[in-house]
Scaffold this motif. Structure first.
Motif, PDB file in Angstrom:
ATOM      1  N   ALA A 269       0.820  -1.208   0.000  1.00 52.60           N
ATOM      2  CA  ALA A 269       0.000   0.000   0.000  1.00 52.60           C
ATOM      3  C   ALA A 269       0.853   1.257   0.000  1.00 52.60           C
ATOM      4  N   VAL A 270       1.999   1.194   0.668  1.00 51.57           N
ATOM      5  CA  VAL A 270       2.881   2.355   0.768  1.00 51.57           C
ATOM      6  C   VAL A 270       3.701   2.532  -0.508  1.00 51.57           C
ATOM      7  N   LYS A 271       4.288   1.448  -0.992  1.00 56.19           N
ATOM      8  CA  LYS A 271       5.211   1.535  -2.125  1.00 56.19           C
ATOM      9  C   LYS A 271       4.484   1.701  -3.456  1.00 56.19           C
ATOM     10  N   TYR A 272       3.355   1.031  -3.609  1.00 58.43           N
ATOM     11  CA  TYR A 272       2.628   1.068  -4.880  1.00 58.43           C
ATOM     12  C   TYR A 272       1.256   1.678  -4.642  1.00 58.43           C
ATOM     13  N   GLY A 273       1.216   2.974  -4.426  1.00 60.20           N
ATOM     14  CA  GLY A 273      -0.040   3.618  -4.059  1.00 60.20           C
ATOM     15  C   GLY A 273      -1.026   3.732  -5.198  1.00 60.20           C
ATOM     16  N   GLN A 274      -0.562   4.099  -6.393  1.00 60.99           N
ATOM     17  CA  GLN A 274      -1.457   4.228  -7.532  1.00 60.99           C
ATOM     18  C   GLN A 274      -0.649   4.175  -8.823  1.00 60.99           C
ATOM     19  N   ARG A 275      -1.275   3.637  -9.843  1.00 58.79           N
ATOM     20  CA  ARG A 275      -0.665   3.551 -11.166  1.00 58.79           C
ATOM     21  C   ARG A 275      -1.788   3.501 -12.201  1.00 58.79           C
ATOM     22  N   ASP A 276      -1.555   4.073 -13.354  1.00 55.60           N
ATOM     23  CA  ASP A 276      -2.456   3.952 -14.501  1.00 55.60           C
ATOM     24  C   ASP A 276      -3.894   4.344 -14.180  1.00 55.60           C
ATOM     25  N   GLY A 277      -4.045   5.331 -13.303  1.00 59.51           N
ATOM     26  CA  GLY A 277      -5.391   5.787 -12.981  1.00 59.51           C
ATOM     27  C   GLY A 277      -6.117   4.930 -11.960  1.00 59.51           C
ATOM     28  N   TRP A 278      -5.435   3.947 -11.387  1.00 56.51           N
ATOM     29  CA  TRP A 278      -6.030   3.085 -10.368  1.00 56.51           C
ATOM     30  C   TRP A 278      -5.287   3.274  -9.053  1.00 56.51           C
TER      31      TRP A 278
ATOM     32  N   VAL B 229       7.075  10.473   8.636  1.00 54.99           N
ATOM     33  CA  VAL B 229       8.148  11.053   7.838  1.00 54.99           C
ATOM     34  C   VAL B 229       7.671  12.305   7.091  1.00 54.99           C
ATOM     35  N   LYS B 230       6.363  12.451   6.924  1.00 50.10           N
ATOM     36  CA  LYS B 230       5.817  13.648   6.282  1.00 50.10           C
ATOM     37  C   LYS B 230       5.861  14.866   7.211  1.00 50.10           C
ATOM     38  N   ARG B 231       6.058  14.607   8.508  1.00 51.65           N
ATOM     39  CA  ARG B 231       5.894  15.669   9.488  1.00 51.65           C
ATOM     40  C   ARG B 231       7.188  16.112  10.157  1.00 51.65           C
ATOM     41  N   VAL B 232       8.266  15.338  10.019  1.00 51.80           N
ATOM     42  CA  VAL B 232       9.519  15.707  10.680  1.00 51.80           C
ATOM     43  C   VAL B 232      10.216  16.809   9.895  1.00 51.80           C
ATOM     44  N   GLY B 233      11.186  17.468  10.551  1.00 54.34           N
ATOM     45  CA  GLY B 233      11.756  18.664   9.950  1.00 54.34           C
ATOM     46  C   GLY B 233      13.202  18.596   9.537  1.00 54.34           C
ATOM     47  N   THR B 234      13.906  17.480   9.802  1.00 51.57           N
ATOM     48  CA  THR B 234      15.314  17.416   9.418  1.00 51.57           C
ATOM     49  C   THR B 234      15.599  16.153   8.619  1.00 51.57           C
ATOM     50  N   ARG B 235      16.659  16.206   7.812  1.00 54.20           N
ATOM     51  CA  ARG B 235      17.034  15.043   7.010  1.00 54.20           C
ATOM     52  C   ARG B 235      17.503  13.888   7.880  1.00 54.20           C
TER      53      ARG B 235
ATOM     54  N   ALA C  44       7.591   6.682  -0.409  1.00 55.11           N
ATOM     55  CA  ALA C  44       6.903   7.327   0.708  1.00 55.11           C
ATOM     56  C   ALA C  44       7.692   8.500   1.283  1.00 55.11           C
ATOM     57  N   VAL C  45       8.875   8.760   0.766  1.00 54.87           N
ATOM     58  CA  VAL C  45       9.694   9.876   1.241  1.00 54.87           C
ATOM     59  C   VAL C  45       9.333  11.125   0.435  1.00 54.87           C
ATOM     60  N   PRO C  46       9.002  12.225   1.092  1.00 54.62           N
ATOM     61  CA  PRO C  46       8.688  13.453   0.354  1.00 54.62           C
ATOM     62  C   PRO C  46       9.821  13.836  -0.606  1.00 54.62           C
TER      63      PRO C  46
ATOM     64  N   PRO D  63       3.085  -4.173  15.463  1.00 54.96           N
ATOM     65  CA  PRO D  63       4.254  -4.212  14.554  1.00 54.96           C
ATOM     66  C   PRO D  63       3.861  -4.200  13.079  1.00 54.96           C
ATOM     67  N   ASP D  64       2.681  -4.774  12.765  1.00 52.53           N
ATOM     68  CA  ASP D  64       2.267  -4.825  11.369  1.00 52.53           C
ATOM     69  C   ASP D  64       1.875  -3.458  10.818  1.00 52.53           C
ATOM     70  N   LEU D  65       1.635  -2.503  11.711  1.00 54.19           N
ATOM     71  CA  LEU D  65       1.188  -1.180  11.279  1.00 54.19           C
ATOM     72  C   LEU D  65       2.254  -0.102  11.473  1.00 54.19           C
ATOM     73  N   ARG D  66       3.426  -0.500  11.948  1.00 49.65           N
ATOM     74  CA  ARG D  66       4.448   0.519  12.224  1.00 49.65           C
ATOM     75  C   ARG D  66       4.987   1.166  10.948  1.00 49.65           C
ATOM     76  N   LEU D  67       4.998   0.421   9.835  1.00 49.46           N
ATOM     77  CA  LEU D  67       5.452   1.026   8.589  1.00 49.46           C
ATOM     78  C   LEU D  67       4.519   2.160   8.191  1.00 49.46           C
ATOM     79  N   ILE D  68       3.199   1.957   8.346  1.00 51.03           N
ATOM     80  CA  ILE D  68       2.240   3.012   8.024  1.00 51.03           C
ATOM     81  C   ILE D  68       2.475   4.213   8.925  1.00 51.03           C
ATOM     82  N   TRP D  69       2.673   3.953  10.227  1.00 57.73           N
ATOM     83  CA  TRP D  69       2.958   5.043  11.169  1.00 57.73           C
ATOM     84  C   TRP D  69       4.203   5.810  10.728  1.00 57.73           C
ATOM     85  N   ALA D  70       5.271   5.072  10.362  1.00 58.31           N
ATOM     86  CA  ALA D  70       6.526   5.718   9.983  1.00 58.31           C
ATOM     87  C   ALA D  70       6.357   6.547   8.715  1.00 58.31           C
TER      88      ALA D  70
END
Length: 551
Positions: free
Chosen positions: A170-179, A231-237, A253-255, A220-227
């Motif tokens: 879900a994170v890596k392949y969010g959308q493609r070809d209009g789907w 990562v969208k909200r932190v302020g430093t590299r 998933a990295v801005p 643990p199965d949802l920690r990737l979603i949390w991360a």
């Protein structure tokens, strides 16, 4: 004029006419060859695709022909067709998975009930990633409606996948070809227990998360979603890099504004999948992470030369060859990006190409490897890779056999000196010996072959040359599109003449480099074999055939 020579001779017939008594058909160039059966053409399509078309048949025409072939196979024996689709896709024998996904969609739309059921069961084996599933959805919607069987199959793709893996998809392949995953969840309605990780994932995909705690998610199965949300909200590299390194946040998933930072790419490199690594070598070099003596370079080289990891990731040699061509030239096919290639990385890609075909055992036979470098071979693309024509790809394919067979010669059908295009270009088609070696880097070999003058397509030339100069050959291998038209004798006749003159039961392997419907191999001659170019199984098949296994 001799009526025998021009009408009834079965020993020497111009390629512009059929051999009397055979079922040869006109090829796209106007010459005559044998038509491959639908199952062979299905294999060609699944492995080679039809992107770019050919010199004589545009992409649309070639695709329509192949689509009709897939449909005939599905209607004749749908379960057999699905088994073949799964076999080639699951084993990673094709450079791209799109043809297999398309063929599976055809089976789910046009097959009998048993074939449709088989196609639905095969969905997770062929559509292994979210992108694959989106491609399938796009194909299948153009062929049929969303009935119960299709909805159930797509729902199962989600519900039967482990929650941690589904989160990654879900994170890596969010959308493609209009789907998007949201679209498919709303169509398929997979079921999940209210308090399960799957249910939380479905809710996040459809509605998102309103707030994100600073502390990691307790499941643990949802920690990737949390991360990924964090990562969208932190302020430093440094914070971004820490989240990427600890939780395996993928690049997608990295801005974007953090993707110019070497420290972020160093973190991404730690868990980067093999295919993503190969795609991002130029970026890793451009941001300064890959340099001649860097630790990151040593890690990348170790991964690229790890044969087991390449096989597990289903990395096809074409992907490696494409990366090698682009990386070694120091600039992309599109855009203005440039980089200084690192020699160790180029050498590792070169080695990875050969590794991708597995272990090929030497036969001790005498080989003549002949490359069709005619004009028709300069058109079309292998697996849609920009610039990778059948003409160039055939040289890379020939080097697989040359690398393990010490007793070989390499030749090409080219125009005579001062000529271009053989008979019609002012020159006379002939053979040019090629001083190519597997010890050369592939990018150098590709440049050499690309510069050869184009000859008329006369696939009989290797056998005629060997007969004239009394060269002992046990196995001829011709890499061609089988659009032969120019010679005064058919390749199959030239081979039989060579056998008679030399007293050698020579064999002929035709390595088809396009997914058209023709072959120069006589299907009634057990000493001739038609195989599909750039199938990872091809080099071993050629070796087995040369020594008589399976003949």
């Amino acid at each position: 004029m001799s009526y025998l020579q021009n009408v009834l001779s079965t020993r020497q017939t111009p390629q512009s006419a059929p051999i009397p008594g055979t079922d040869q058909v006109p090829n796209s160039a106007g010459g005559f060859a044998w038509a491959v059966d639908d199952w062979t053409r299905l294999d060609r399509f699944l492995i080679l695709g039809s992107e770019g078309g050919s010199y004589y048949a545009g992409e649309q025409k070639l695709t329509l022909e192949n689509a009709a072939t897939v449909k005939r196979c599905v209607e004749l024996d749908g379960e057999r067709a699905v088994r073949r689709i799964v076999e080639i896709s699951d084993a990673g024998r094709a450079p791209r998975n799109d043809p297999a996904i398309f063929a599976l969609a055809v089976a789910s739309a046009w097959g009998e009930a048993s074939a449709r059921s088989a196609a639905f069961r095969a969905l997770p084996r062929v559509c292994r990633t979210g992108t694959h599933l989106f491609h399938f959805a796009g194909y299948v919607e153009g062929m049929r409606g969303w009935g119960r069987g299709l909805r159930t199959a797509v729902a199962s793709w989600y519900s039967e996948r482990p929650a941690r893996d589904l989160a990654y998809q879900a994170v890596k392949y969010g959308q493609r070809d209009g789907w998007s995953h949201r679209d498919l969840l709303r169509l398929a309605h997979p079921k999940a227990e209210p308090d399960s990780a799957h249910n939380a994932l479905y809710r996040w995909i459809v509605k998102g998360w309103e707030g994100v705690d600073e502390e990691p998610h307790p499941d643990p199965d949802l920690r990737l979603i949390w991360a990924c949300e964090r990562v969208k909200r932190v302020g430093t590299r440094e914070e971004v890099a820490a989240l990427v390194a600890e939780y395996g946040v993928p690049r997608e998933a990295v801005p974007t504004y953090w993707l110019g930072q070497a420290v972020v790419w160093e973190a991404l490199l730690q868990g980067m999948p093999m295919t993503a690594l190969i795609r991002n070598l130029a970026t890793l070099t451009r941001v300064g992470l890959l340099t001649p003596h860097a630790d990151a370079t040593r890690r990348v080289v170790a991964q690229l030369t790890d044969g087991e990891r390449l096989r597990r990731a289903r990395v096809h040699p074409i992907q490696v060859l494409s990366a090698l061509r682009t990386y070694a030239q120091g600039h992309g096919e599109r855009g203005n990006h440039q980089w200084a290639p690192v020699a160790q990385v180029v050498d590792a890609l070169d080695a990875a190409f050969y590794t991708g075909f597995g272990n090929v055992s030497p036969t001790g036979k005498r080989w003549m490897l002949a490359l069709d470098v005619s004009g028709s071979m300069a058109c079309g693309l292998i697996a849609g890779v920009p610039g990778l024509t059948p003409r160039i790809a055939s040289a890379a394919m020939a080097l697989i056999t040359a690398a393990v067979e010490p007793n070989h010669s390499l030749v090409a059908f080219t125009a005579g000196q001062g000529g271009y295009g053989g008979q019609w270009g002012g020159g006379v088609s002939g053979l040019t010996p090629l001083a190519l070696s597997p010890r050369q880097r592939l990018d150098d070999v590709v440049k050499t072959v690309a510069a050869l003058p184009m000859g008329g397509t006369d696939c009989s030339l290797p056998m005629l040359h060997a007969t004239k100069h009394r060269i002992p050959v046990d196995c001829f291998v011709i890499y061609t599109d089988s659009e032969t038209w120019h010679g005064q004798i058919h390749p199959a006749q030239a081979l039989r003449e060579y056998r008679g003159r030399m007293g050698i039961p020579a064999r002929l392997v035709v390595c088809g480099m396009l997914s058209n419907g023709f072959t120069i191999a006589d299907p009634d001659d057990a000493g001739m074999l038609d195989v599909v170019g750039f199938d990872t199984a091809t080099p071993n098949l050629i070796s087995d055939f040369a020594v008589g296994n399976g003949a």
